[in-house]
Design a protein around this motif. Structure first.
Motif, PDB file in Angstrom:
ATOM      1  N   UNK A  11       0.828  -1.205   0.000  1.00 39.59           N
ATOM      2  CA  UNK A  11       0.000   0.000   0.000  1.00 39.59           C
ATOM      3  C   UNK A  11       0.863   1.257   0.000  1.00 39.59           C
ATOM      4  N   UNK A  12       1.986   1.208   0.719  1.00 39.21           N
ATOM      5  CA  UNK A  12       2.896   2.354   0.735  1.00 39.21           C
ATOM      6  C   UNK A  12       3.475   2.588  -0.654  1.00 39.21           C
ATOM      7  N   UNK A  13       3.838   1.513  -1.358  1.00 42.97           N
ATOM      8  CA  UNK A  13       4.358   1.646  -2.723  1.00 42.97           C
ATOM      9  C   UNK A  13       3.282   2.189  -3.663  1.00 42.97           C
ATOM     10  N   UNK A  14       2.054   1.705  -3.495  1.00 44.83           N
ATOM     11  CA  UNK A  14       0.954   2.212  -4.315  1.00 44.83           C
ATOM     12  C   UNK A  14       0.743   3.703  -4.050  1.00 44.83           C
ATOM     13  N   UNK A 133      -1.798   2.149   4.732  1.00 47.07           N
ATOM     14  CA  UNK A 133      -0.539   1.413   4.925  1.00 47.07           C
ATOM     15  C   UNK A 133      -0.043   1.500   6.366  1.00 47.07           C
ATOM     16  N   UNK A 134      -0.410   2.595   7.053  1.00 43.24           N
ATOM     17  CA  UNK A 134       0.024   2.742   8.452  1.00 43.24           C
ATOM     18  C   UNK A 134      -1.144   2.627   9.423  1.00 43.24           C
ATOM     19  N   UNK A 135      -2.370   2.504   8.866  1.00 42.25           N
ATOM     20  CA  UNK A 135      -3.585   2.330   9.662  1.00 42.25           C
ATOM     21  C   UNK A 135      -3.760   3.452  10.696  1.00 42.25           C
ATOM     22  N   UNK A 136      -3.609   4.677  10.195  1.00 41.21           N
ATOM     23  CA  UNK A 136      -3.791   5.863  11.034  1.00 41.21           C
ATOM     24  C   UNK A 136      -4.006   7.054  10.112  1.00 41.21           C
ATOM     25  N   UNK A 137      -4.236   8.214  10.717  1.00 41.68           N
ATOM     26  CA  UNK A 137      -4.332   9.443   9.922  1.00 41.68           C
ATOM     27  C   UNK A 137      -2.981   9.735   9.283  1.00 41.68           C
ATOM     28  N   UNK A 138      -2.957  10.108   7.996  1.00 42.46           N
ATOM     29  CA  UNK A 138      -1.674  10.305   7.294  1.00 42.46           C
ATOM     30  C   UNK A 138      -1.063  11.674   7.545  1.00 42.46           C
ATOM     31  N   UNK A 139      -0.871  12.009   8.839  1.00 44.14           N
ATOM     32  CA  UNK A 139      -0.340  13.335   9.187  1.00 44.14           C
ATOM     33  C   UNK A 139       0.724  13.215  10.263  1.00 44.14           C
ATOM     34  N   UNK A 140       1.517  12.161  10.197  1.00 40.77           N
ATOM     35  CA  UNK A 140       2.507  11.923  11.242  1.00 40.77           C
ATOM     36  C   UNK A 140       3.835  12.596  11.000  1.00 40.77           C
ATOM     37  N   UNK A 141       4.078  13.109   9.784  1.00 39.90           N
ATOM     38  CA  UNK A 141       5.337  13.778   9.481  1.00 39.90           C
ATOM     39  C   UNK A 141       5.093  14.808   8.370  1.00 39.90           C
ATOM     40  N   UNK A 142       6.119  15.550   8.014  1.00 35.62           N
ATOM     41  CA  UNK A 142       5.958  16.640   7.057  1.00 35.62           C
ATOM     42  C   UNK A 142       5.612  16.142   5.652  1.00 35.62           C
ATOM     43  N   UNK A 143       6.118  14.981   5.276  1.00 37.13           N
ATOM     44  CA  UNK A 143       5.770  14.443   3.957  1.00 37.13           C
ATOM     45  C   UNK A 143       4.273  14.196   3.876  1.00 37.13           C
ATOM     46  N   UNK A 144       3.730  13.529   4.875  1.00 39.29           N
ATOM     47  CA  UNK A 144       2.300  13.232   4.883  1.00 39.29           C
ATOM     48  C   UNK A 144       1.467  14.503   4.994  1.00 39.29           C
ATOM     49  N   UNK A 145       1.936  15.438   5.805  1.00 37.48           N
ATOM     50  CA  UNK A 145       1.207  16.698   5.951  1.00 37.48           C
ATOM     51  C   UNK A 145       1.187  17.459   4.627  1.00 37.48           C
ATOM     52  N   UNK A 146       2.315  17.471   3.922  1.00 38.87           N
ATOM     53  CA  UNK A 146       2.403  18.230   2.670  1.00 38.87           C
ATOM     54  C   UNK A 146       1.513  17.640   1.582  1.00 38.87           C
ATOM     55  N   UNK A 193       6.731   5.092   5.626  1.00 36.08           N
ATOM     56  CA  UNK A 193       5.554   4.994   6.492  1.00 36.08           C
ATOM     57  C   UNK A 193       5.924   4.254   7.770  1.00 36.08           C
ATOM     58  N   UNK A 194       5.485   4.810   8.888  1.00 35.86           N
ATOM     59  CA  UNK A 194       5.823   4.243  10.191  1.00 35.86           C
ATOM     60  C   UNK A 194       4.717   4.626  11.170  1.00 35.86           C
ATOM     61  N   UNK A 195       4.802   4.105  12.367  1.00 36.04           N
ATOM     62  CA  UNK A 195       3.806   4.407  13.382  1.00 36.04           C
ATOM     63  C   UNK A 195       4.090   5.762  14.023  1.00 36.04           C
ATOM     64  N   UNK A 196       3.093   6.296  14.708  1.00 33.92           N
ATOM     65  CA  UNK A 196       3.198   7.623  15.305  1.00 33.92           C
ATOM     66  C   UNK A 196       4.087   7.605  16.538  1.00 33.92           C
TER      67      UNK A 196
END
Length: 361
Positions: A11-14, A133-146, A193-196
């Protein structure tokens, strides 16, 4: 590797593939917008012809006719619609738009909007895949936030278009900055992708960060309107003084909405989202109380969030004060957005803060 881990990795690769695919489609939309502006640029001869056949120089075909004494007819012309601005400023009509009133320009503009919508759907799918892919909101780091931020920005723009608002003029700067944002994200901010971290593992992440992203998206559109307002206002002022703007300035700026329309748009979107930004800060304070046992600790992110709030509050107050309308208030709006940008990039990347979750070295 377990089946769940393998699924998450796929899922992360997709997600990565979809983000890059959206960038490709945004690039096509960028060139379509360029074509819209280029083909909408009218020559001096065309502009002269348009001026000679302007509504106030001709009789509209659908104007109602009335019988007058003596057997003749008279035409009742429809009143010219202008945008009312603040007291002491000019009343001028909006420009025709980036397409310049040409069919070919309008066609490419519609193509650009369609491509932007397609890229939005692809990018939204990429953000969703990252979340799965991480089973959480995709806002754990700047890449996801951007990536989420650029998705929401485009979503707000498309929603305004769907609501029949005159915002297509924002298409080119929007797509350009979205491409820059995604380029920075995939080049310098990318994080596997990693956990919070423990402090972020809370339902307040969904509440606080989602509202912060939405507020930033609306503030961005307000900033675009403010920048264009400053250019258009200078153009109108030069014409009012009897000056002659350059050919490029005339070709571009004459097609934008009137300065009063851009000013009103910026004020309305900033005023509309300001209460939500206030809620964002309050929600962050409540989250801080749960995570760190105190509601306010003068951390860098907290301080700059408050500075941003004060700056936008000053702008809104200035708009309600007679001596601070127009350009002075616009400068305040840009300072406020610059504070938001520093809070977004600077604090996360360059300041030692409890909120430094950039995920980059």
């Amino acid at each position: 590797m377990t089946l769940a881990a393998a699924t998450n990795a796929n899922l992360a690769e997709i997600s990565n593939y979809l983000i890059y695919s959206s960038m490709a489609v945004y690039t096509l939309a960028f060139f379509a917008h360029i074509a819209e502006w280029t083909l909408g640029s009218r020559s001096k001869v065309a502009r002269t012809a348009a001026a000679l056949t302007a509504p106030d120089r001709q009789t509209p075909a659908d104007a109602p006719k009335i019988q007058v004494q003596g057997g003749g007819t008279a035409v009742l012309e429809k009143p010219k619609v202008v945008t009312r601005s603040a007291s002491g400023t000019r009343d001028v009509p909006d420009g025709p738009g980036a397409h310049g009133g040409t069919e070919s320009g309008d066609l490419y503009g519609r193509i650009a909007v369609s491509l932007t919508a397609l890229a939005f759907l692809i990018e939204a799918a990429g953000v969703t895949s990252r979340a799965l892919s991480v089973q959480r909101a995709p806002w754990g780091n700047m890449y996801e936030f951007s990536t989420t931020f650029s998705t929401v920005v485009v979503g707000v723009y498309l929603a305004l278009l769907f609501a029949k608002k005159n915002v297509r003029w924002a298409g080119l700067p929007l797509v350009t900055t979205v491409l820059l944002d995604l380029g920075v994200a995939v080049t310098w901010l990318y994080t596997e992708s990693d956990q919070l971290v423990p402090a972020l593992d809370s339902y307040w992440l969904w509440i606080h960060v989602s509202t912060a992203i939405f507020c930033g998206a609306v503030f961005y559109l307000g900033a675009v309107g403010t920048v264009l307002y400053l250019f258009r206002d200078s153009y109108e002022a030069k014409l009012a003084r009897g000056g002659k703007p350059g050919r490029f300035a005339t070709s571009v700026l004459e097609r934008l909405p009137a300065a009063a329309s851009l000013d009103k748009f910026s004020y309305r979107v900033n005023a509309a989202v300001f209460p939500l930004w206030t809620f964002t800060i309050i929600a962050g304070a409540i989250w801080a109380g749960d995570a760190w046992g105190r509601y306010w600790g003068w951390d860098a992110k907290e301080v700059w969030s408050f500075i941003t709030w004060v700056a936008y509050a000053a702008y809104l107050h200035a708009r309600a004060t007679a001596g601070w309308k127009g350009r002075k208030a616009a400068y305040l709006a840009l300072i406020a957005f610059a504070c938001w940008l520093f809070n977004y990039y600077g604090v996360n990347m360059f300041v030692n803060s409890l909120h430094s979750y950039a995920g980059v070295e």
